[in-house]
Design a protein around this motif. Structure first.
Motif, short mmCIF file in Angstrom:
data_model
loop_
_atom_site.label_atom_id
_atom_site.label_comp_id
_atom_site.label_asym_id
_atom_site.label_seq_id
_atom_site.Cartn_x
_atom_site.Cartn_y
_atom_site.Cartn_z
N PRO A 81 -4.51 3.77 -17.98
CA PRO A 81 -4.93 2.38 -17.74
C PRO A 81 -3.76 1.49 -17.34
CG PRO A 81 -4.79 2.77 -20.09
CD PRO A 81 -4.53 4.09 -19.43
N MET A 82 -3.19 1.74 -16.18
CA MET A 82 -2.12 0.88 -15.67
C MET A 82 -2.55 0.36 -14.31
SD MET A 82 0.84 3.51 -14.39
CE MET A 82 0.50 4.79 -13.17
N SER A 83 -2.06 -0.78 -13.97
CA SER A 83 -2.45 -1.40 -12.70
C SER A 83 -1.66 -0.78 -11.54
CB SER A 83 -2.18 -2.91 -12.75
OG SER A 83 -0.80 -3.16 -12.90
N ASN A 84 -2.19 -0.97 -10.34
CA ASN A 84 -1.48 -0.49 -9.15
C ASN A 84 -0.14 -1.19 -8.99
OD1 ASN A 84 -3.58 1.20 -8.64
ND2 ASN A 84 -4.48 -0.01 -6.99
N SER A 85 -0.08 -2.44 -9.41
CA SER A 85 1.18 -3.18 -9.30
C SER A 85 2.25 -2.55 -10.20
CB SER A 85 0.98 -4.64 -9.66
OG SER A 85 0.44 -4.77 -10.97
N ASP A 86 1.84 -2.09 -11.41
CA ASP A 86 2.79 -1.42 -12.29
C ASP A 86 3.26 -0.10 -11.67
OD1 ASP A 86 2.59 -3.41 -14.18
OD2 ASP A 86 0.99 -2.41 -15.30
N TYR A 87 2.35 0.61 -11.04
CA TYR A 87 2.66 1.89 -10.42
C TYR A 87 3.68 1.72 -9.29
CZ TYR A 87 1.89 6.05 -7.51
OH TYR A 87 2.06 7.17 -6.75
N ILE A 88 3.43 0.76 -8.38
CA ILE A 88 4.34 0.54 -7.26
C ILE A 88 5.65 -0.07 -7.75
CG2 ILE A 88 4.68 -0.74 -5.11
CD1 ILE A 88 2.80 1.61 -4.85
N LEU A 89 5.56 -1.01 -8.69
CA LEU A 89 6.76 -1.65 -9.20
C LEU A 89 7.69 -0.63 -9.86
CD1 LEU A 89 8.35 -4.25 -9.71
CD2 LEU A 89 7.06 -4.53 -11.84
N GLY A 90 7.11 0.33 -10.58
CA GLY A 90 7.93 1.36 -11.21
C GLY A 90 8.67 2.19 -10.18
N LYS A 91 8.00 2.56 -9.09
CA LYS A 91 8.66 3.33 -8.04
C LYS A 91 9.74 2.50 -7.34
CE LYS A 91 5.03 6.70 -7.01
NZ LYS A 91 5.90 7.86 -7.29
N VAL A 92 9.44 1.22 -7.11
CA VAL A 92 10.42 0.35 -6.46
C VAL A 92 11.68 0.21 -7.33
CG1 VAL A 92 10.88 -2.04 -5.76
CG2 VAL A 92 8.75 -0.94 -5.10
N VAL A 121 9.15 -8.68 -0.27
CA VAL A 121 8.25 -8.87 -1.40
C VAL A 121 6.80 -8.91 -0.93
CG1 VAL A 121 7.57 -10.48 -3.23
CG2 VAL A 121 10.00 -10.05 -2.78
N GLY A 122 6.54 -9.59 0.18
CA GLY A 122 5.17 -9.64 0.71
C GLY A 122 4.66 -8.27 1.12
N LEU A 123 5.51 -7.45 1.74
CA LEU A 123 5.09 -6.11 2.14
C LEU A 123 4.82 -5.22 0.93
CD1 LEU A 123 7.55 -5.52 5.14
CD2 LEU A 123 5.09 -5.95 5.26
N LEU A 124 5.59 -5.40 -0.13
CA LEU A 124 5.33 -4.65 -1.36
C LEU A 124 4.01 -5.06 -1.99
CD1 LEU A 124 8.90 -4.60 -2.98
CD2 LEU A 124 7.66 -2.66 -1.98
N LEU A 125 3.67 -6.34 -1.93
CA LEU A 125 2.37 -6.80 -2.44
C LEU A 125 1.23 -6.21 -1.61
CD1 LEU A 125 3.21 -10.54 -3.19
CD2 LEU A 125 2.72 -8.76 -4.86
N LEU A 126 1.44 -6.12 -0.29
CA LEU A 126 0.43 -5.50 0.57
C LEU A 126 0.31 -4.01 0.27
CD1 LEU A 126 1.12 -7.25 4.01
CD2 LEU A 126 -0.78 -7.66 2.44
N THR A 127 1.42 -3.37 -0.06
CA THR A 127 1.39 -1.95 -0.43
C THR A 127 0.52 -1.74 -1.65
OG1 THR A 127 3.61 -1.62 0.47
CG2 THR A 127 2.80 0.03 -1.09
N ILE A 145 14.21 4.97 4.75
CA ILE A 145 13.05 5.37 5.56
C ILE A 145 12.52 6.72 5.09
CG2 ILE A 145 12.32 6.07 7.88
CD1 ILE A 145 14.25 3.99 8.98
N PHE A 146 13.43 7.66 4.86
CA PHE A 146 13.02 9.00 4.43
C PHE A 146 12.70 9.04 2.94
CE2 PHE A 146 15.76 9.59 8.13
CZ PHE A 146 14.97 10.41 8.92
N LEU A 147 13.54 8.41 2.14
CA LEU A 147 13.38 8.52 0.69
C LEU A 147 12.14 7.80 0.19
CD1 LEU A 147 14.52 9.55 -1.96
CD2 LEU A 147 15.87 7.45 -2.11
N ALA A 148 11.94 6.57 0.65
CA ALA A 148 10.82 5.78 0.14
C ALA A 148 9.48 6.41 0.49
CB ALA A 148 10.89 4.35 0.69
N GLY A 149 9.35 6.83 1.76
CA GLY A 149 8.09 7.46 2.16
C GLY A 149 7.84 8.76 1.44
N THR A 150 8.89 9.58 1.30
CA THR A 150 8.75 10.85 0.60
C THR A 150 8.45 10.64 -0.88
OG1 THR A 150 10.30 11.87 2.15
CG2 THR A 150 9.89 13.03 0.09
N PHE A 151 9.13 9.67 -1.46
CA PHE A 151 8.96 9.40 -2.89
C PHE A 151 7.55 8.93 -3.21
CE2 PHE A 151 10.14 6.87 -6.77
CZ PHE A 151 10.48 7.97 -7.53
#
Length: 332
Positions: free
Chosen positions: A74-85, A210-216, A51-57
């Motif tokens: 030139p990277m997609s948002n999916s690459d950006y979020i996937l890298g953090k995940v 997985v669905g919530l990450l796609l919505l993110t 809860i703390f780490l993901a939001g802060t990160f």
């Protein structure tokens, strides 16, 4: 700290090194209890820390403008979020493996329980990882929706606290995000009590995560490569979340059906509860093994010690048995 705390808890609860008399028998009798206990402690701690780490990160880089160099690439948002995940997941899975290695050491060399490697892999894949994916998705989407870390932390801590302490036994455990309050212990003889139900519940949270990450990805504060891609990710995330909810509904329906069958058994037993009781003075059972089943033949001698004649012979048998023939003397 999590590794130290969980290791001490395992020593106190599941080995005879510190807790000599209490709890050691269960840990010795069940080969899967130590890995399950270690996974349970870690999964609850993981849910709170995420809860703390993901939001802060997710927000820290945006607040300090440390990701501006990456944002213009030139990277997609999916690459950006996937890298953090993947960055967060690697850390938590690594810590989980370390804790399971410690639990395995205690299991093999300190506790008297037989050692089996299968529960360690099983609980890692079915309890820890689905909870990790779900909490990452829930934390990321909450931060992007509420836009305020403090509010997000309070809401998510409340959700996890209410879930762990009050909702784990509601609706057959479908709301148990850790998956540790539903039957998950292996028997050395019969395996898990209801493997399909357990897998269904864990799959529900994995798919929801997985669905919530796609919505993110759809809600992230960054221009997408194409306008249509953001809309597609939004719809895909909604569909995947709906699929997870549907699996949860199927899980509840499945357990409702099981409860209905058990209630029928109870009603049947109550119906014959006041029948005259007969006494079994001899029972000879012959059992032979078949392909994935057992064949049995029982020869019983029953006597009626009641002052009145018994109108019928009532036998209380395991509902899982399939009766092929019943005979009395020469009559079938």
């Amino acid at each position: 700290l999590a590794i130290v705390g969980i290791s001490v808890a395992l020593l106190m609860n599941n080995t005879s090194m510190i807790n000599r008399w209490e709890g050691s028998w269960a840990a010795s009798a069940l080969t899967s209890l130590i890995p399950f206990t270690a996974t349970y402690y870690y999964t609850v701690a993981q849910a709170v820390i995420l809860i703390f780490l993901a939001g802060t990160f997710l927000k820290k880089g945006q607040k300090l403008d440390t990701t501006e160099v990456l944002m213009v690439r030139p990277m997609s948002n999916s690459d950006y979020i996937l890298g953090k995940v993947l960055g967060i997941a690697q850390v938590f899975v690594g810590i989980n493996i370390i804790i399971l290695l410690i639990a395995g050491f205690l299991n093999a060399f300190v506790n008297q329980s037989p050692f089996s490697i299968i529960p360690y892999f099983f609980y890692l894949l079915t309890i820890s990882i689905p909870t990790l994916v779900f909490m990452l998705g829930l934390s990321f989407i909450s931060v992007n929706i509420f836009k305020n870390q403090a509010v997000t932390f309070i809401i998510l801590l409340g959700v996890v606290g209410i879930d762990v302490f009050y909702l784990t036994d509601k609706w057959y455990g479908v709301l148990d995000l850790t998956g540790c309050a539903i039957p998950a212990i292996f028997s050395d003889l019969t395996g898990m009590a209801d493997m399909s139900s357990f897998i269904m519940q864990r799959l529900c949270y994995l798919i929801l995560g997985v669905g919530l990450l796609l919505l993110t990805i759809a809600f992230v504060d960054r221009l997408p490569e194409r306008k249509s891609s953001k809309r597609a990710q939004l719809y895909l995330g909604m569909v995947v979340c709906l699929l997870g909810v549907m699996i949860g509904v199927v899980y509840v329906s499945y357990n409702n059906a099981q409860t209905h069958v058990r209630n029928k058994y109870i009603a049947t037993f109550k119906e014959y509860a006041y029948q005259p009781t007969l006494n079994t003075i001899e029972n000879s059972i012959t059992v032979s093994t078949g392909h994935n089943h057992l064949d049995g033949q029982a020869t019983m001698t029953i006597i009626n010690n009641n002052p009145s004649e018994a109108p019928q012979i009532t036998l209380y048998l395991n509902p899982g048995l399939q009766i092929t023939e019943i005979s009395e003397g020469s009559k079938s």
